[in-house]
Write an enzyme that holds these catalytic residues in place. Structure first.
Site, PDB file in Angstrom:
ATOM      1  N   ASN A  16       0.839  -1.206   0.000  1.00  0.00           N
ATOM      2  CA  ASN A  16       0.000   0.000   0.000  1.00  0.00           C
ATOM      3  C   ASN A  16       0.872   1.252   0.000  1.00  0.00           C
ATOM      4  O   ASN A  16       0.533   2.239  -0.644  1.00  0.00           O
ATOM      5  CB  ASN A  16      -0.956  -0.006   1.199  1.00  0.00           C
ATOM      6  CG  ASN A  16      -2.226  -0.767   0.886  1.00  0.00           C
ATOM      7  OD1 ASN A  16      -2.913  -0.477  -0.083  1.00  0.00           O
ATOM      8  ND2 ASN A  16      -2.537  -1.754   1.709  1.00  0.00           N
ATOM      9  N   LEU A  90      -1.359   2.442  17.880  1.00  0.00           N
ATOM     10  CA  LEU A  90      -0.884   3.743  18.347  1.00  0.00           C
ATOM     11  C   LEU A  90      -1.726   4.166  19.554  1.00  0.00           C
ATOM     12  O   LEU A  90      -2.950   4.060  19.539  1.00  0.00           O
ATOM     13  CB  LEU A  90      -0.982   4.773  17.220  1.00  0.00           C
ATOM     14  CG  LEU A  90      -0.061   4.480  16.037  1.00  0.00           C
ATOM     15  CD1 LEU A  90      -0.408   5.351  14.846  1.00  0.00           C
ATOM     16  CD2 LEU A  90       1.402   4.668  16.435  1.00  0.00           C
ATOM     17  N   ASN A 104      -5.891   4.832   8.047  1.00  0.00           N
ATOM     18  CA  ASN A 104      -5.501   3.426   7.931  1.00  0.00           C
ATOM     19  C   ASN A 104      -6.343   2.771   6.848  1.00  0.00           C
ATOM     20  O   ASN A 104      -7.451   3.213   6.561  1.00  0.00           O
ATOM     21  CB  ASN A 104      -5.740   2.723   9.271  1.00  0.00           C
ATOM     22  CG  ASN A 104      -5.261   1.284   9.273  1.00  0.00           C
ATOM     23  OD1 ASN A 104      -4.186   0.976   8.764  1.00  0.00           O
ATOM     24  ND2 ASN A 104      -6.052   0.398   9.846  1.00  0.00           N
ATOM     25  N   HIS A 106      -8.086  -0.931   5.926  1.00  0.00           N
ATOM     26  CA  HIS A 106      -8.486  -2.175   6.577  1.00  0.00           C
ATOM     27  C   HIS A 106      -9.163  -3.081   5.548  1.00  0.00           C
ATOM     28  O   HIS A 106      -9.978  -2.602   4.750  1.00  0.00           O
ATOM     29  CB  HIS A 106      -9.445  -1.875   7.736  1.00  0.00           C
ATOM     30  CG  HIS A 106      -9.838  -3.099   8.494  1.00  0.00           C
ATOM     31  ND1 HIS A 106      -8.989  -3.741   9.372  1.00  0.00           N
ATOM     32  CD2 HIS A 106     -10.991  -3.818   8.481  1.00  0.00           C
ATOM     33  CE1 HIS A 106      -9.608  -4.791   9.882  1.00  0.00           C
ATOM     34  NE2 HIS A 106     -10.826  -4.864   9.354  1.00  0.00           N
ATOM     35  N   ASP A 142     -10.278   0.232  14.473  1.00  0.00           N
ATOM     36  CA  ASP A 142     -11.100   0.184  13.256  1.00  0.00           C
ATOM     37  C   ASP A 142     -12.469   0.811  13.452  1.00  0.00           C
ATOM     38  O   ASP A 142     -13.475   0.335  12.912  1.00  0.00           O
ATOM     39  CB  ASP A 142     -11.234  -1.266  12.760  1.00  0.00           C
ATOM     40  CG  ASP A 142      -9.899  -1.870  12.365  1.00  0.00           C
ATOM     41  OD1 ASP A 142      -9.009  -1.112  11.929  1.00  0.00           O
ATOM     42  OD2 ASP A 142      -9.728  -3.094  12.493  1.00  0.00           O
ATOM     43  N   GLU A 171      -7.351  -2.316  -2.375  1.00  0.00           N
ATOM     44  CA  GLU A 171      -6.797  -1.425  -1.347  1.00  0.00           C
ATOM     45  C   GLU A 171      -5.881  -0.386  -1.981  1.00  0.00           C
ATOM     46  O   GLU A 171      -5.912   0.793  -1.615  1.00  0.00           O
ATOM     47  CB  GLU A 171      -5.996  -2.220  -0.304  1.00  0.00           C
ATOM     48  CG  GLU A 171      -6.817  -2.983   0.679  1.00  0.00           C
ATOM     49  CD  GLU A 171      -5.956  -3.721   1.701  1.00  0.00           C
ATOM     50  OE1 GLU A 171      -4.824  -3.272   1.985  1.00  0.00           O
ATOM     51  OE2 GLU A 171      -6.417  -4.754   2.219  1.00  0.00           O
TER      52      GLU A 171
END
Length: 188
Positions: A16, A90, A104, A106, A142, A171
């Protein structure tokens, strides 16, 4: 047009990250990758970033030195942090310093199948459609606001690997589009 500066955090191969770097190499793309940070000195993505001329850093993992990561991101004047296969959580104090500036990717259509092994979760649940989601990172795993999603059909003969490969291909496109959306909304 001012380009937003991306700091990309990885733990592994960085596919990614590579998609984001390639997008940034297009002069019309509204972002630039300025640094890559990993918690894994063996991460294959380090070589990819170095070959693209991007500054790379290894920040030790035991425990993760979030202050060091913060210092590097400040040094490079990062506007947006992109987690790209960064396999560490984090903490709240770090996220509060970077509120709404950490995203992010997912491998599911959140809010379904949060956490690890999302593809396996989808297969076990028997869903016909899954996908990927780019979202803001919050202390709850998430659960941040969704920026972009792409649906991926679950085929009758899918196993974890085949489904994961198809989701990963999406993605790469979804992450680039999400960064574009954020950069363009910040330019207004």
């Amino acid at each position: 047009m001012r380009k937003i500066k991306l700091g990309i955090l990885i733990s592994g191969r960085g596919s990614n990250m590579q998609a984001l770097i390639e997008a940034c190499q297009d002069h019309s793309f509204p972002a630039e990758a300025v640094c890559v940070i990993t918690n894994n000195s063996e991460a294959a993505g380090l070589k990819v970033a170095e070959q693209a001329g991007i500054s790379t850093f290894v920040v030790e993992n035991k425990p993760l030195d979030a202050n060091k990561i913060h210092e590097i991101l400040i040094q490079y004047k990062v506007d947006l942090i992109c987690l790209a296969g960064f396999m560490r959580i984090l903490k709240v104090d770090f996220l509060s310093k970077w509120h709404n500036r950490v995203i992010n990717i997912h491998p599911s259509l959140l809010p379904s199948f949060k956490g690890l092994d999302a593809q396996e979760q989808a297969l076990k649940a028997g869903v016909k459609i899954t996908g990927c989601t780019v979202h803001y990172v919050t202390p709850e795993i998430d659960a941040g606001a969704i920026i972009a999603q792409t649906a991926v059909p679950v085929l009758p003969n899918d196993d974890i690997q085949s489904l994961s490969e198809r989701i990963l291909a999406e993605e790469h496109k979804c992450y680039v589009e999400a960064v574009r959306l954020i950069a363009e909304s910040n330019a207004k």
